[in-house]
Scaffold this active site. Structure first.
Site, PDB file in Angstrom:
ATOM      1  N   GLU A  34       1.112  -1.150  -0.220  1.00 51.18           N
ATOM      2  CA  GLU A  34       0.035  -0.350   0.442  1.00 51.18           C
ATOM      3  C   GLU A  34       0.962   1.245  -0.313  1.00 51.18           C
ATOM      4  O   GLU A  34       1.580   1.487   1.142  1.00 51.18           O
ATOM      5  CB  GLU A  34      -0.861  -0.094   1.356  1.00 51.18           C
ATOM      6  CG  GLU A  34      -1.032   1.379   1.221  1.00 51.18           C
ATOM      7  CD  GLU A  34      -2.112   1.631   0.029  1.00 51.18           C
ATOM      8  OE1 GLU A  34      -2.640   3.391  -0.239  1.00 51.18           O
ATOM      9  OE2 GLU A  34      -3.780   1.214  -0.523  1.00 51.18           O
ATOM     10  N   GLY A  39      -7.191   0.854   2.968  1.00 50.63           N
ATOM     11  CA  GLY A  39      -8.648   1.277   3.760  1.00 50.63           C
ATOM     12  C   GLY A  39      -9.741   1.537   2.190  1.00 50.63           C
ATOM     13  O   GLY A  39     -10.800   1.585   2.346  1.00 50.63           O
ATOM     14  N   GLY A  40      -8.688   2.619   1.619  1.00 54.68           N
ATOM     15  CA  GLY A  40      -9.085   3.164  -0.126  1.00 54.68           C
ATOM     16  C   GLY A  40      -9.736   3.569  -0.035  1.00 54.68           C
ATOM     17  O   GLY A  40     -10.149   4.377   1.093  1.00 54.68           O
ATOM     18  N   THR A  41     -10.934   3.762  -1.121  1.00 57.92           N
ATOM     19  CA  THR A  41     -11.963   5.454  -1.350  1.00 57.92           C
ATOM     20  C   THR A  41     -12.794   5.121  -0.198  1.00 57.92           C
ATOM     21  O   THR A  41     -13.172   6.125   0.953  1.00 57.92           O
ATOM     22  CB  THR A  41     -12.570   5.081  -2.397  1.00 57.92           C
ATOM     23  OG1 THR A  41     -11.429   5.465  -3.531  1.00 57.92           O
ATOM     24  CG2 THR A  41     -13.767   6.233  -3.328  1.00 57.92           C
ATOM     25  N   CYS A  42     -13.431   4.182  -0.415  1.00 57.75           N
ATOM     26  CA  CYS A  42     -14.485   4.089   1.254  1.00 57.75           C
ATOM     27  C   CYS A  42     -14.336   4.605   2.663  1.00 57.75           C
ATOM     28  O   CYS A  42     -14.493   5.060   2.480  1.00 57.75           O
ATOM     29  CB  CYS A  42     -15.189   2.346   0.749  1.00 57.75           C
ATOM     30  SG  CYS A  42     -15.853   2.494   2.295  1.00 57.75           S
ATOM     31  N   HIS A 440     -47.209  -3.311   7.910  1.00 57.70           N
ATOM     32  CA  HIS A 440     -47.946  -2.061   7.938  1.00 57.70           C
ATOM     33  C   HIS A 440     -48.190  -1.477   9.506  1.00 57.70           C
ATOM     34  O   HIS A 440     -47.743  -1.650  10.447  1.00 57.70           O
ATOM     35  CB  HIS A 440     -49.221  -2.055   7.684  1.00 57.70           C
ATOM     36  CG  HIS A 440     -50.041  -0.830   8.009  1.00 57.70           C
ATOM     37  ND1 HIS A 440     -50.127   0.066   6.561  1.00 57.70           N
ATOM     38  CD2 HIS A 440     -51.294   0.056   9.039  1.00 57.70           C
ATOM     39  CE1 HIS A 440     -50.670   1.386   7.003  1.00 57.70           C
ATOM     40  NE2 HIS A 440     -51.314   0.948   7.897  1.00 57.70           N
TER      41      HIS A 440
END
Length: 457
Positions: A34, A39-42, A440
């Protein structure tokens, strides 16, 4: 130093770490590389931080509406430093956890640095040369910075740098009327900024049906956001402490003058500096790595997962990429990319949820189809909550009775849509839902009702 591994993972978005841990637990010796944030974009600039900010913006919006519900609140103000601090506090555990899990995983070595291919199965990082028979690329993407005239004269923001903002822009100009732009535009309007959207297409979120685009435009404009379409000649000029965005070839040639600019015109994959040419890995004209139905590249032993392969661009599609590859490699389970049904949400408020085909796509297919539409204003639960904007519609194949696609633009639609999506994955007829008894009062109860009123498309 030369080091040999069974597998190398390049990038730690929503595919890479899971792939690494799964392989390591299966006894493979794994290297993870890395170069920036785990963790990337998210985790860092996408889902977690932006939806946290959206939650704060919604609280401000609902507080201003409190009198509609008979609640007295007084003056409403937003402390942007506290908003950012909350975002950081929620984001940080995910960011730290992504890295910690990899460091603690047996059979897994973690490298911090820029990975570059030297050959199909040799990757250089820092002073090390790593080799492996299996290499998985999960390098994600980043915001496109278009070559707009005058851009070099101004400071501008992207979805990444917006994460560092702890002040309230007086007037935010958002360049781009699609998913990222819409979320930030509404968010900052609710925080208290004046907001103008510049979009080159004749409508917002142009990949959606026209009625969906029109409804979203109405939602944003009712909150005081200015939307300018057909803005195909955008340029910038510094005017003291202001920024003038020229749109001289639109129907309204007057410039939009604001204090800050957010560029949200799309994303590009992080693939140009990996040495893919030395590995022989093919990319398309947009830089996305080309893959087959099992996420394999054209080079044996190399896979591309997540945003860099151009098949999704979402956290959930990236994670599903991991599941497909792991199933084929480790479980003898022939899962395919083509098995996936398109599904995503646009997190404006109310949210837009989309699965399968649009109405436009169904019409173009020429098949016999049925359609049903229901206004959120007719949904009791939505009226009780005074959140009646939007509508939902669903398309069904007239012969097979299978659901082709659906959209819900309305409160709770981002969750309700999954009851339809699961029936699509089951390849079951729409009557599974239309004959079901839903509870409902809920938002979901109107899905069966809607399906009982199908008409020829």
């Amino acid at each position: 130093m030369n080091k040999s591994y069974d597998a190398i993972i390049i990038g730690t978005g929503q595919s890479g770490p899971f792939m690494a841990i799964r392989l390591a637990k299966a006894g493979h010796k794994v290297a993870v590389i890395e170069r920036h944030l785990f963790g990337g974009t998210c985790v860092n600039t996408g889902c977690i931080p932006t939806k946290t900010l959206i939650a704060s913006a919604r609280v401000a919006y609902m507080a201003r509406r409190a009198a509609e519900f008979g609640v007295n609140t007084g003056d409403i103000s937003v402390d942007m430093q506290r908003v950012k601090a909350r975002k950081d506090a929620i984001q940080r555990p995910s960011q730290d956890g992504a890295e910690t899990r990899l460091h603690e995983q047996p059979n897994c070595d973690v490298y911090k640095g820029h990975a570059r291919f030297e050959s199909p199965h040799v990757v250089a990082v820092n002073d090390d040369r790593l080799t492996a028979d299996k290499i998985f690329i999960d390098v994600g993407g980043r915001a496109i910075v278009p070559p707009l005239r005058g851009l070099e004269q101004i400071s501008y923001l992207t979805n990444s740098s917006m994460m560092d903002v702890d002040f309230l822009p007086e007037h935010l100009i958002v360049v781009g009327g699609s998913y990222i732009g819409m979320e930030f535009a509404q968010m900052y309007r609710r925080f208290g900024s004046k907001v103008t959207i510049l979009e080159m297409n004749p409508r917002l979120v142009a990949r959606e049906d026209e009625d969906v685009s029109a409804a979203i435009k109405g939602i944003l404009e009712r909150e005081g956001i200015t939307v300018r379409l057909k803005a195909t000649c955008i340029s910038f000029e510094k005017r003291g402490d202001r920024i003038a965005a020229g749109v001289d070839c639109t129907e309204n040639p007057s410039p939009a003058v604001g204090t800050h600019v957010l560029l949200a015109v799309g994303r590009r994959p992080n693939t140009e500096d990996l040495g893919l040419d030395k590995a022989g890995v093919a990319r398309d004209e947009h830089g996305y790595i080309t893959v087959d139905d099992h996420l394999r590249t054209n080079v044996p032993g190399i896979w591309a997962l997540g945003d860099c392969n151009g098949h999704g661009g979402f956290t959930h599609t990236s994670y599903n990429d991991y599941e497909i590859v792991a199933a084929n490699l480790l479980d003898n389970d022939d899962r395919k990319l083509s098995d996936r049904i398109l599904a995503y949400n646009l997190y404006i408020d109310p949210p837009l949820a989309r699965i399968g085909m649009t109405e436009t796509e169904v019409r173009k297919s020429g098949r016999k189809a049925l359609i049903a539409r229901y206004e959120m204003a007719n949904v009791g639960r939505a009226r009780e909550r005074s959140e009646t904007q939007g509508f939902m519609k669903i398309m069904v194949d007239a012969e097979s009775r299978r659901i082709l696609g659906a959209m819900i633009l309305g409160v709770g639609g981002d969750e309700v849509i999954h009851s339809i999506l699961d029936v699509m994955y089951a390849k079951a007829p729409y009557t599974v839902i239309s004959r079901a008894m839903h509870i409902h009062p809920t938002l979901s109860e109107l899905v069966p009702t809607m399906l009982q009123d199908l008409k020829p498309l």
